[in-house]
Design a protein around this motif. Structure first.
Motif, PDB file in Angstrom:
ATOM      1  N   ASP A 537     -85.014 -85.723 134.012  1.00 22.28           N
ATOM      2  CA  ASP A 537     -86.415 -85.331 134.097  1.00 22.28           C
ATOM      3  C   ASP A 537     -86.797 -84.612 132.808  1.00 22.28           C
ATOM      4  O   ASP A 537     -86.019 -84.561 131.849  1.00 22.28           O
ATOM      5  N   SER A 538     -88.026 -84.057 132.746  1.00 28.67           N
ATOM      6  CA  SER A 538     -88.518 -83.467 131.493  1.00 28.67           C
ATOM      7  C   SER A 538     -88.229 -81.978 131.384  1.00 28.67           C
ATOM      8  O   SER A 538     -88.681 -81.337 130.435  1.00 28.67           O
ATOM      9  N   GLN A 539     -87.493 -81.399 132.357  1.00 29.25           N
ATOM     10  CA  GLN A 539     -87.161 -79.984 132.280  1.00 29.25           C
ATOM     11  C   GLN A 539     -86.145 -79.761 131.156  1.00 29.25           C
ATOM     12  O   GLN A 539     -85.181 -80.510 131.026  1.00 29.25           O
ATOM     13  N   GLY A 540     -86.332 -78.738 130.379  1.00 32.55           N
ATOM     14  CA  GLY A 540     -85.390 -78.431 129.304  1.00 32.55           C
ATOM     15  C   GLY A 540     -85.779 -79.111 128.004  1.00 32.55           C
ATOM     16  O   GLY A 540     -86.776 -79.828 127.916  1.00 32.55           O
ATOM     17  N   LYS A 541     -84.948 -78.892 126.978  1.00 31.38           N
ATOM     18  CA  LYS A 541     -85.214 -79.450 125.664  1.00 31.38           C
ATOM     19  C   LYS A 541     -84.874 -80.942 125.616  1.00 31.38           C
ATOM     20  O   LYS A 541     -83.959 -81.392 126.291  1.00 31.38           O
ATOM     21  N   ASP A 542     -85.609 -81.659 124.763  1.00 32.10           N
ATOM     22  CA  ASP A 542     -85.423 -83.110 124.643  1.00 32.10           C
ATOM     23  C   ASP A 542     -83.995 -83.456 124.222  1.00 32.10           C
ATOM     24  O   ASP A 542     -83.376 -84.378 124.767  1.00 32.10           O
ATOM     25  N   GLU A 543     -83.464 -82.742 123.226  1.00 33.67           N
ATOM     26  CA  GLU A 543     -82.131 -83.071 122.703  1.00 33.67           C
ATOM     27  C   GLU A 543     -81.064 -82.842 123.774  1.00 33.67           C
ATOM     28  O   GLU A 543     -80.140 -83.653 123.929  1.00 33.67           O
ATOM     29  N   ASN A 545     -81.544 -82.988 127.069  1.00 32.22           N
ATOM     30  CA  ASN A 545     -81.699 -84.027 128.086  1.00 32.22           C
ATOM     31  C   ASN A 545     -81.097 -85.350 127.614  1.00 32.22           C
ATOM     32  O   ASN A 545     -80.466 -86.078 128.388  1.00 32.22           O
ATOM     33  N   LEU A 546     -81.293 -85.687 126.332  1.00 34.34           N
ATOM     34  CA  LEU A 546     -80.744 -86.938 125.809  1.00 34.34           C
ATOM     35  C   LEU A 546     -79.223 -86.915 125.867  1.00 34.34           C
ATOM     36  O   LEU A 546     -78.591 -87.880 126.311  1.00 34.34           O
ATOM     37  N   ASN A 547     -78.625 -85.825 125.416  1.00 35.99           N
ATOM     38  CA  ASN A 547     -77.156 -85.724 125.424  1.00 35.99           C
ATOM     39  C   ASN A 547     -76.612 -85.748 126.850  1.00 35.99           C
ATOM     40  O   ASN A 547     -75.572 -86.352 127.137  1.00 35.99           O
ATOM     41  N   LEU A 548     -77.324 -85.068 127.781  1.00 39.34           N
ATOM     42  CA  LEU A 548     -76.877 -85.029 129.171  1.00 39.34           C
ATOM     43  C   LEU A 548     -76.907 -86.433 129.776  1.00 39.34           C
ATOM     44  O   LEU A 548     -75.974 -86.829 130.498  1.00 39.34           O
ATOM     45  N   SER A 549     -77.993 -87.209 129.474  1.00 38.24           N
ATOM     46  CA  SER A 549     -78.084 -88.566 130.042  1.00 38.24           C
ATOM     47  C   SER A 549     -76.964 -89.447 129.509  1.00 38.24           C
ATOM     48  O   SER A 549     -76.413 -90.280 130.232  1.00 38.24           O
ATOM     49  N   LYS A 550     -76.608 -89.287 128.262  1.00 40.32           N
ATOM     50  CA  LYS A 550     -75.513 -90.087 127.680  1.00 40.32           C
ATOM     51  C   LYS A 550     -74.183 -89.718 128.348  1.00 40.32           C
ATOM     52  O   LYS A 550     -73.354 -90.593 128.652  1.00 40.32           O
ATOM     53  N   LYS A 551     -73.952 -88.410 128.566  1.00 38.64           N
ATOM     54  CA  LYS A 551     -72.687 -87.968 129.176  1.00 38.64           C
ATOM     55  C   LYS A 551     -72.572 -88.454 130.620  1.00 38.64           C
ATOM     56  O   LYS A 551     -71.484 -88.821 131.080  1.00 38.64           O
ATOM     57  N   ARG A 552     -73.673 -88.448 131.350  1.00 43.41           N
ATOM     58  CA  ARG A 552     -73.628 -88.897 132.745  1.00 43.41           C
ATOM     59  C   ARG A 552     -73.344 -90.396 132.827  1.00 43.41           C
ATOM     60  O   ARG A 552     -72.589 -90.850 133.698  1.00 43.41           O
ATOM     61  N   ALA A 553     -73.955 -91.184 131.912  1.00 46.58           N
ATOM     62  CA  ALA A 553     -73.648 -92.617 131.885  1.00 46.58           C
ATOM     63  C   ALA A 553     -72.181 -92.824 131.539  1.00 46.58           C
ATOM     64  O   ALA A 553     -71.512 -93.696 132.105  1.00 46.58           O
ATOM     65  N   LYS A 554     -71.638 -91.986 130.642  1.00 48.67           N
ATOM     66  CA  LYS A 554     -70.235 -92.101 130.238  1.00 48.67           C
ATOM     67  C   LYS A 554     -69.306 -91.747 131.405  1.00 48.67           C
ATOM     68  O   LYS A 554     -68.225 -92.351 131.584  1.00 48.67           O
ATOM     69  N   SER A 555     -69.695 -90.774 132.231  1.00 49.80           N
ATOM     70  CA  SER A 555     -68.875 -90.386 133.389  1.00 49.80           C
ATOM     71  C   SER A 555     -68.737 -91.557 134.360  1.00 49.80           C
ATOM     72  O   SER A 555     -67.654 -91.817 134.896  1.00 49.80           O
ATOM     73  N   CYS A 556     -69.862 -92.285 134.589  1.00 45.09           N
ATOM     74  CA  CYS A 556     -69.809 -93.448 135.473  1.00 45.09           C
ATOM     75  C   CYS A 556     -68.920 -94.538 134.861  1.00 45.09           C
ATOM     76  O   CYS A 556     -68.160 -95.214 135.563  1.00 45.09           O
ATOM     77  N   ARG A 569     -66.436-105.309 129.640  1.00 42.10           N
ATOM     78  CA  ARG A 569     -67.525-105.795 130.498  1.00 42.10           C
ATOM     79  C   ARG A 569     -68.571-104.722 130.774  1.00 42.10           C
ATOM     80  O   ARG A 569     -69.534-104.980 131.504  1.00 42.10           O
ATOM     81  N   ILE A 570     -68.404-103.528 130.212  1.00 45.52           N
ATOM     82  CA  ILE A 570     -69.328-102.426 130.530  1.00 45.52           C
ATOM     83  C   ILE A 570     -69.876-101.845 129.220  1.00 45.52           C
ATOM     84  O   ILE A 570     -69.131-101.632 128.259  1.00 45.52           O
ATOM     85  N   GLU A 571     -71.180-101.585 129.208  1.00 45.21           N
ATOM     86  CA  GLU A 571     -71.782-100.803 128.124  1.00 45.21           C
ATOM     87  C   GLU A 571     -72.583 -99.676 128.763  1.00 45.21           C
ATOM     88  O   GLU A 571     -73.093 -99.810 129.883  1.00 45.21           O
ATOM     89  N   HIS A 572     -72.682 -98.549 128.056  1.00 45.04           N
ATOM     90  CA  HIS A 572     -73.377 -97.386 128.630  1.00 45.04           C
ATOM     91  C   HIS A 572     -74.181 -96.685 127.543  1.00 45.04           C
ATOM     92  O   HIS A 572     -73.841 -96.726 126.359  1.00 45.04           O
ATOM     93  N   ASP A 573     -75.271 -96.031 127.966  1.00 45.35           N
ATOM     94  CA  ASP A 573     -76.131 -95.298 127.031  1.00 45.35           C
ATOM     95  C   ASP A 573     -77.015 -94.345 127.832  1.00 45.35           C
ATOM     96  O   ASP A 573     -77.141 -94.488 129.070  1.00 45.35           O
ATOM     97  N   GLY A 574     -77.606 -93.389 127.141  1.00 47.47           N
ATOM     98  CA  GLY A 574     -78.515 -92.451 127.772  1.00 47.47           C
ATOM     99  C   GLY A 574     -79.868 -92.469 127.088  1.00 47.47           C
ATOM    100  O   GLY A 574     -79.948 -92.569 125.864  1.00 47.47           O
ATOM    101  N   LEU A 575     -80.945 -92.398 127.880  1.00 40.83           N
ATOM    102  CA  LEU A 575     -82.299 -92.446 127.345  1.00 40.83           C
ATOM    103  C   LEU A 575     -83.054 -91.145 127.563  1.00 40.83           C
ATOM    104  O   LEU A 575     -84.247 -91.064 127.291  1.00 40.83           O
ATOM    105  N   GLY A 576     -82.387 -90.102 128.094  1.00 40.08           N
ATOM    106  CA  GLY A 576     -83.032 -88.801 128.283  1.00 40.08           C
ATOM    107  C   GLY A 576     -84.213 -88.893 129.215  1.00 40.08           C
ATOM    108  O   GLY A 576     -84.180 -89.529 130.263  1.00 40.08           O
ATOM    109  N   GLU A 577     -85.327 -88.262 128.816  1.00 38.57           N
ATOM    110  CA  GLU A 577     -86.525 -88.190 129.653  1.00 38.57           C
ATOM    111  C   GLU A 577     -87.583 -89.216 129.246  1.00 38.57           C
ATOM    112  O   GLU A 577     -88.719 -89.143 129.675  1.00 38.57           O
TER     113      GLU A 577
END
Length: 604
Positions: A537-543, A545-556, A569-577
C-alpha cells in the motif's frame, strides 16, 4: 533627433546630384503609438497618438529588393486613465511620456518592382503597389514616469516601484521593425507612399513600468504615416528612353534591343558590333543572317537550311557521332569514322551492317563470327553452357558433381544426389518433401502444412514447435492447454491468502498451505512459467515499499524452491505501491493493495 533629421536632409542634395538611379531618399510624416502596461490592449489608442517624423535613404539591390537606412524621431505616452472606470489600473493612476530616437536598417520586397523600373528600360507606370519590409535597429529613450502613489497608503507597491525607478534611465536598445505599405509613382522621380510598421524592443521599460505592472509582457510601439520619396540620378542624355546608367550609347539615340545604341536593321545587334549592319541577322551569329538558327551565319554554314552543330560545321548529326548525316552511312546509329559512321558493336573490325554476328567478337577469316572452344572440351562456346569449365560427360559441357543426371548449373542440391522431380535434391524420409523444404528430414509426415513434421497431439502445431507435444493445446499457448478454471482460482486465492509479518518479508505459517498448492500447479503444468509480483500500500516511504515488495516476492520464490520447483521456471520482482487495485485512503483498500500476485503462463 531633430538635429539628426536636419543633418540628414543637408546630405540629400549633394548625394542626389551624384548618385545613380538605384538610390532614393525620402521623408516620413505620421504618428506613433505605444502598447504596454499603461495602455489597454485596444489598438490604436487615438488619444495617445503622437506626431512622428524622420528621413531615410533606400538602395535597390534588384528591381524588387532593396535596403533602407532609417532615422526616426517621435514621442510615446500612456496612462492608467485610458483603462475603463472599473479597471484596477484606475486606482493605480500611473502615467508616462518619453521622447526617443531610432536608427534602423530594413530589407524590403516590392513584388511589382520590375513594373516600376525594369532593367532594360525605364518606363513610368502610375499605379498603386504594395511592399513589405523588416530589419533591425537601435532606439534611445528616457521614460518620464509619474507613479502617483503614496507609499504610506500602499506599502506593498513601494518595492516594485523603487525597482522600476532604478531601471528607468536613458538606454539604447535594439528594436525589430517590420511592416508594409502602398506606394504610388507620381512621376519618374517622385513617389508617395502610405506606410505602417510595428516596432518590438528588447525591453519592458519603455514606459518605466515593469515590476509594478506586468513584467512578463514586453512593450512595443507602432509608427504609420506618409512617405514623400525622391529618386536620385534619373538622367537620359540622348532622350531615347534609356537612363544613362543602362544606356550603352548615352550620347546616341538607340533602341531597346541594342541596349540604347543605334541598330539600323533592327536585329538586336548594335551597328558598331554588327558584321552585317544593313541585313537583319541574329545576336549569336554576329548580326548576320542564320536561316536555320544553329549559330552559324549562312556564309559559313555548310548546311544553311538545316540546323547543325559545331563539330559538323553547321550540318545535322542525328546520331551524335560527329559525322554529318550527309556523310554518314548509318545516320541513326552512332558509329566510327573508319566504317563510314556505322557501329562495330563487338569490336572485331567488321561493321554491324556487314557482320552476321554483330554481338559476338569473331575470328580472322570468320566474317565477324566466332567459333572458339574456350575450355577445350570439344563443345564450342556458342553451344557450351559452361564455356569456362571443361566437361565431356554430357551434352551441355557442364559438370554434374553428385552424378544424379542434373548438371550443377540446374541442380538445387549440387553436392547431394537427388531426384529430378525435386530439382536434384533428396527426400531422405520419403514423405514427398525434399530435404531443403523438410523441417524434419529424418521423420516422415505427409500432412499438408506440417512441413514434413508430425503433430502427435493433433492440435495444429507440429511437435518441433509444440511446448506440449503429447497434450492438445492452443496455438497462443504454444501448443499447451489453457489453465483449468479451478487452477486459476488457486492463483487468485494465493493473492489473498499469502500474508507476511507487518512491515516484514517473513511469511506467516498460514501462507504455506496455499503456496504448496501453487507448487502442485507448477508440477501439473511443466511447460508453464511462474511470475511472482509483490505489491504494497502507500503507507511509508516509496523506496521502503519498493524494497519490501521485492523481498516478499523473493520469500515466495525461496519457498517454492524448497518444494522442488526448478528455479529457471520462476521469475520474481516487486512493484511497491505503483499498481494499487483499491483505494489507499481506506484500511480495507490498503489490505487489498498489500498482496503478492502469481501469474502462470507459457512464455516465448
Amino acid at each position: 533627433m531633430r538635429n539628426y533629421t536636419i543633418a540628414l536632409l543637408c546630405c540629400v542634395l549633394p548625394i542626389w546630384l551624384a548618385a545613380q538611379v538605384r538610390w532614393e531618399t525620402g521623408l516620413l510624416l505620421g504618428g506613433a503609438g505605444y502598447q504596454g502596461d499603461l495602455n489597454p490592449e485596444t489598438y490604436p489608442l487615438l488619444k495617445e497618438l503622437n506626431p512622428a517624423y524622420g528621413g531615410f535613404f533606400r538602395y535597390y539591390l534588384t528591381p524588387s529588393f532593396s535596403t533602407r537606412l532609417w532615422g526616426l524621431s517621435t514621442q510615446l505616452s500612456g496612462s492608467d486613465r485610458n483603462f475603463p472606470q472599473d479597471a484596477p489600473h484606475r486606482l493605480r493612476d500611473f502615467s508616462f511620456r518619453t521622447k526617443f530616437t531610432e536608427f534602423s536598417l530594413t530589407f524590403e520586397w516590392d513584388p511589382f518592382g520590375k513594373s516600376h523600373y525594369p532593367e532594360s528600360k525605364y518606363r513610368y507606370h502610375p499605379k498603386v503597389t504594395p511592399y513589405f519590409f523588416g530589419g533591425i535597429g537601435l532606439a534611445r529613450f528616457k521614460p518620464e514616469t509619474d507613479y502617483r502613489v503614496d507609499f504610506k497608503v500602499d506599502e506593498n507597491i513601494a518595492p516594485p516601484i523603487l525597482a522600476d525607478e532604478a531601471q528607468s534611465r536613458t538606454v539604447q536598445l535594439p528594436v525589430v521593425p517590420f511592416g508594409g505599405g502602398l506606394r504610388l509613382d507620381l512621376s519618374k522621380s517622385t513617389t508617395i507612399a502610405l506606410e505602417g510598421a510595428l516596432r518590438f524592443a528588447d525591453s519592458d521599460y519603455i514606459d518605466g513600468v515593469s515590476a509594478s505592472g506586468n513584467p512578463k509582457r514586453r512593450d512595443w510601439y507602432a509608427v504609420a504615416g506618409v512617405n514623400l520619396i525622391v529618386r536620385m540620378g534619373v538622367r537620359d542624355s540622348d532622350g531615347d528612353g534609356f537612363l544613362d546608367k543602362i544606356d550603352a550609347c548615352p550620347r546616341l539615340k538607340g533602341v531597346e534591343s541594342a541596349r540604347g545604341c543605334p541598330d539600323s536593321d533592327s536585329d538586336g545587334v548594335e551597328d558598331a558590333e554588327d558584321a552585317c549592319p544593313e541585313v537583319k541577322g541574329s545576336l549569336i551569329s554576329g548580326g548576320c543572317p542564320d536561316t536555320d538558327g544553329d549559330g552559324f551565319m549562312d556564309s559559313a554554314d555548310l548546311c544553311p537550311r538545316d540546323s547543325g552543330i559545331v563539330e559538323t560545321e553547321g550540318c545535322p548529326d542525328r546520331d551524335n557521332d560527329c559525322i554529318a548525316d550527309i556523310d554518314d552511312a548509318c545516320p541513326d546509329l552512332p558509329g566510327l569514322p573508319g566504317f563510314g559512321g556505322c557501329p562495330d558493336t563487338d569490336w572485331d573490325g567488321v561493321s554491324d551492317k556487314d557482320d552476321p554476328c554483330p554481338d559476338e567478337k569473331g575470328l580472322p577469316g570468320s566474317n565477324g563470327c566466332p567459333e572458339p572452344d574456350t575450355d577445350c572440351d570439344g563443345l564450342i562456346d556458342k553451344y557450351d553452357r559452361c564455356p569456362e569449365v571443361a566437361d565431356t560427360t554430357n551434352q551441355y559441357g557442364c559438370p554434374d558433381t553428385d552424378k544424379d543426371g542434373l548438371i550443377d548449373l540446374d541442380d538445387r542440391c549440387p553436392d547431394k544426389a537427388g531426384s529430378l522431380v525435386f530439382k536434384g535434391c533428396p527426400d531422405t524420409d520419403g514423405d514427398g518433401f525434399p530435404d531443403p523444404d523438410d523441417r524434419c528430414p529424418e521423420i516422415a509426415d505427409t500432412t499438408a502444412g506440417h512441413f514434413g513434421c508430425p503433430d502427435t497431439d493433433k492440435d495444429g502445431l507440429i511437435d518441433l514447435d509444440d511446448r506440449c507435444p503429447e497434450v492438445a493445446g492452443l496455438l497462443n499457448k504454444f501448443g499447451c492447454p489453457e489453465l483449468r478454471k479451478e487452477d486459476q482460482a488457486v492463483l487468485l486465492r494465493a493473492r489473498k491468502e499469502v500474508r507476511f509479518k507487518t512491515g516484514s518479508a517473513i511469511l506467516l505459517p498460514s501462507s504455506q498451505k496455499i503456496l504448496d498448492k501453487v507448487a502442485a500447479l507448477m508440477l501439473s503444468y511443466p511447460a508453464y512459467q511462474l511470475s511472482i509480483q509483490g505489491h504494497t500500500d502507500s503507507q511509508g516511504k516509496d523506496e521502503f515499499n519498493l524494497n519490501l515488495s521485492k523481498k516478499r516476492a523473493k520469500s515466495c520464490y525461496d519457498y517454492l524452491l524448497l518444494r522442488s520447483i526448478d528455479a529457471k521456471r520462476i521469475e520474481h520482482d516487486g512493484l511497491g505501491e505503483t499498481k494499487p487495485i483499491a483505494s489507499n485512503k481506506t484500511a480495507q483498500g490498503r489490505v487489498l493493495n498489500r498482496r503478492v500476485e502469481f501469474v502462470l503462463d507459457v512464455v516465448q
